[in-house]
Design an enzyme around this catalytic site. Sequence first.
Site, short mmCIF file in Angstrom:
data_model
loop_
_atom_site.label_atom_id
_atom_site.label_comp_id
_atom_site.label_asym_id
_atom_site.label_seq_id
_atom_site.Cartn_x
_atom_site.Cartn_y
_atom_site.Cartn_z
N SER A 154 49.85 48.30 43.35
CA SER A 154 50.60 48.28 44.62
C SER A 154 51.76 47.31 44.49
CB SER A 154 49.69 47.83 45.76
OG SER A 154 50.43 47.59 46.94
N TYR A 167 43.90 41.60 49.25
CA TYR A 167 44.37 42.84 48.64
C TYR A 167 45.53 42.57 47.69
CZ TYR A 167 46.24 47.54 48.09
OH TYR A 167 46.71 48.72 47.57
#
Length: 257
Positions: A154, A167
């Site tokens: 990501s 995250y």
Amino acid sequence: MSDVKNGALGPYGLNGRVAVVTGGSSGVGAASVQRLAELGATVAIGYNSGRDRAEALAASLPGIGHLPLYLPMTDSGAIRAAAAEVEARLGRADVLVNSAGVTRAVQHADLEAMDDETFDRILVTNVRGPFSTIRAFAPLLKRSGDAVVVNISSLAAINGLGSSIAYCASKAALDTMTMSLARVLGPEIRVIGISPAGVDTQFVPGRSREAVLKQAALTPLKVVCQADDVALAVVAAVTHLRLTTGSTLLVDGGRHL
């Protein structure tokens, strides 16, 4: 993937190859499954709780032999059992896509809202899980002699902006692990990361499509990233980027700029 040049799908087909996709029953994983199967691969569709989705997807794919596969990221024993099942039933593994992941939306400034249990669950699923999967499948992948591991990361790993601090940290760890593993698994296995931003899926609980559209509006290309856009990057990593390993490629519409 050079030994499929005489296949029906041309020099970039995956005829005779086996691909394993974790988190393959939905989102980016399912889109990757679809694209890999269209190129001729037999696909093991890894799932945790999405067995019904995995079975329905397997039945809808072109080709034969596609395998719904219980592949939970938090259980290393089950991951090794999945690798053994792939070897027994499909005989090989040439591509591994680590798409399974988890998150929870927690405001970065609210440190108390990020409890230890959530932090641990994110790190175990997003970091240890892919490592355990690569470890379990490495013997099969090495036997292929020209294998590829694709880790779905990501943009949050780079800019520290994402659904939660945990995250972001997990994806940064995944990127570093991509580099480390590329060094030790070559030349038989290439390891490549793919980093999207704001994919239009239900991955982030509670995130509205309006939020995704807002993110896309901030990019130079102003295009909402779809799961299939990421899947196309996965296919490119597998079939075209033959001299790429240890790198993580951005698929973010220029959001990093």
